[in-house]
Design an enzyme around this catalytic site. Structure first.
Site, PDB file in Angstrom:
ATOM      1  CG  ASN A   9      33.449  -0.699  60.155  1.00  0.00           C
ATOM      2  OD1 ASN A   9      33.254  -0.726  61.370  1.00  0.00           O
ATOM      3  ND2 ASN A   9      34.242   0.171  59.573  1.00  0.00           N
ATOM      4  CG  ASP A  68      32.710   4.122  50.052  1.00  0.00           C
ATOM      5  OD1 ASP A  68      33.272   3.206  50.675  1.00  0.00           O
ATOM      6  OD2 ASP A  68      33.357   4.956  49.380  1.00  0.00           O
ATOM      7  N   GLY A 148      38.432   4.414  63.414  1.00  0.00           N
ATOM      8  CA  GLY A 148      39.027   5.137  62.283  1.00  0.00           C
ATOM      9  C   GLY A 148      39.722   6.419  62.705  1.00  0.00           C
ATOM     10  CE  LYS A 170      31.610   8.939  64.663  1.00  0.00           C
ATOM     11  NZ  LYS A 170      32.311   7.706  64.363  1.00  0.00           N
TER      12      LYS A 170
HETATM   13  P1  IMP Z   1      34.635   2.232  53.984  1.00  0.00           P
HETATM   14  O1  IMP Z   1      34.355   0.999  54.752  1.00  0.00           O
HETATM   15  O2  IMP Z   1      35.246   2.039  52.662  1.00  0.00           O
HETATM   16  O3  IMP Z   1      33.440   3.152  53.941  1.00  0.00           O
HETATM   17  O4  IMP Z   1      35.771   2.943  54.816  1.00  0.00           O
HETATM   18  C1  IMP Z   1      35.599   4.138  55.417  1.00  0.00           C
HETATM   19  C2  IMP Z   1      36.829   4.506  56.229  1.00  0.00           C
HETATM   20  O5  IMP Z   1      36.734   5.913  56.489  1.00  0.00           O
HETATM   21  C3  IMP Z   1      36.866   3.827  57.582  1.00  0.00           C
HETATM   22  O6  IMP Z   1      37.611   2.661  57.604  1.00  0.00           O
HETATM   23  C4  IMP Z   1      37.517   4.913  58.446  1.00  0.00           C
HETATM   24  O7  IMP Z   1      38.904   4.873  58.297  1.00  0.00           O
HETATM   25  C5  IMP Z   1      37.008   6.190  57.818  1.00  0.00           C
HETATM   26  N1  IMP Z   1      35.748   6.614  58.471  1.00  0.00           N
HETATM   27  C6  IMP Z   1      34.489   6.576  57.952  1.00  0.00           C
HETATM   28  N2  IMP Z   1      33.580   6.987  58.860  1.00  0.00           N
HETATM   29  C7  IMP Z   1      34.292   7.282  59.978  1.00  0.00           C
HETATM   30  C8  IMP Z   1      33.912   7.746  61.271  1.00  0.00           C
HETATM   31  O8  IMP Z   1      32.733   7.949  61.623  1.00  0.00           O
HETATM   32  N3  IMP Z   1      34.924   7.935  62.138  1.00  0.00           N
HETATM   33  C9  IMP Z   1      36.220   7.709  61.820  1.00  0.00           C
HETATM   34  N4  IMP Z   1      36.627   7.259  60.657  1.00  0.00           N
HETATM   35  C10 IMP Z   1      35.662   7.045  59.723  1.00  0.00           C
END
Ligand code: IMP
Length: 192
Positions: A9, A68, A148, A170
């Site tokens: 990401n 995560d 996100g 942020k």
């Molecule tokens: P991961 O890669 O499984 O941790 O996915 C986390 C998901 O949560 C991301 O794809 C976003 O949709 C959401 N998310 C996590 N952190 C943020 C943030 O700082 N802003 C907005 N969405 C977030």
């Protein structure tokens, strides 16, 4: 010290990179040429962070950390939670946001929090760090920056969404910012 951040990401990577000390040589999965899908099969953020970090550690033997993260909404009984990235099933943020806004219609309690759990594997040992930020879910999309769910999350004490803030603003209050702060503190104390 070389540290791998177990993510593809780009947004997370940029956020974390900005906050970690310069003496750490920081590499993403793309940079180490790891392109396999890591299945997040855990029921908790902590478990998923551990799965990602361990997968990379088993492959490389190098110091690694994984995060995560997700959005937990009180009025939706904790959803999207660990399913935040794939909530609408398409993997697209705009679809996830549309689903949340639709489900929140008529729900008065709009309290939510973002959470990030980091799993650091250093010399084969696991260490966990957690950051949270409380806020509310807006009734409409506010702003276009960030990623996100940023356009629908208004942190406590503010009137703008994360998507209307600068990256620095942020980071200074975000779940990931707070987890990175703890990670930094730990790495500084052990003098890496
Ligand atoms: P991961 O890669 O499984 O941790 O996915 C986390 C998901 O949560 C991301 O794809 C976003 O949709 C959401 N998310 C996590 N952190 C943020 C943030 O700082 N802003 C907005 N969405 C977030």
């Amino acid at each position: 010290m070389e540290l791998i951040f177990a993510t593809h990401n780009q947004h997370k990577l940029e956020e974390v990179k900005q906050m970690l000390p310069q003496n750490i040589q920081f590499k993403s999965l793309t940079e180490i040429n790891f392109h396999d899908e890591i299945e997040e099969t855990g029921d908790t953020f902590k478990e998923n962070a551990r799965i990602k970090a361990q997968t990379i550690y088993q492959k490389t033997g190098v110091h690694v950390f994984a995060d995560d993260s997700g959005l937990v909404i009180e009025g939706l009984n904790g959803a999207p939670g660990v399913y935040s990235a794939r909530y609408a099933g398409t993997g697209k943020s705009e679809d996830n946001i549309a689903k949340v806004l639709e489900e929140m219609k008529g729900i008065e309690n709009r309290k939510a929090y973002f959470i990030a759990v980091f799993c650091l594997i250093l010399n084969g040992e696991e260490h966990f760090f957690e950051g949270r930020v409380n806020g509310t879910i807006s009734t409409e999309i506010l702003g276009a920056d960030g990623f996100g769910y940023d356009p629908i999350f208004i942190p406590e004490g503010y009137t703008e969404s994360f998507a209307q803030m600068t990256a620095e603003q942020k980071n200074s209050m975000s779940h990931r910012g707070r987890a990175v702060e703890q990670l930094n503190h730990y790495l500084t104390n052990i003098n890496v």
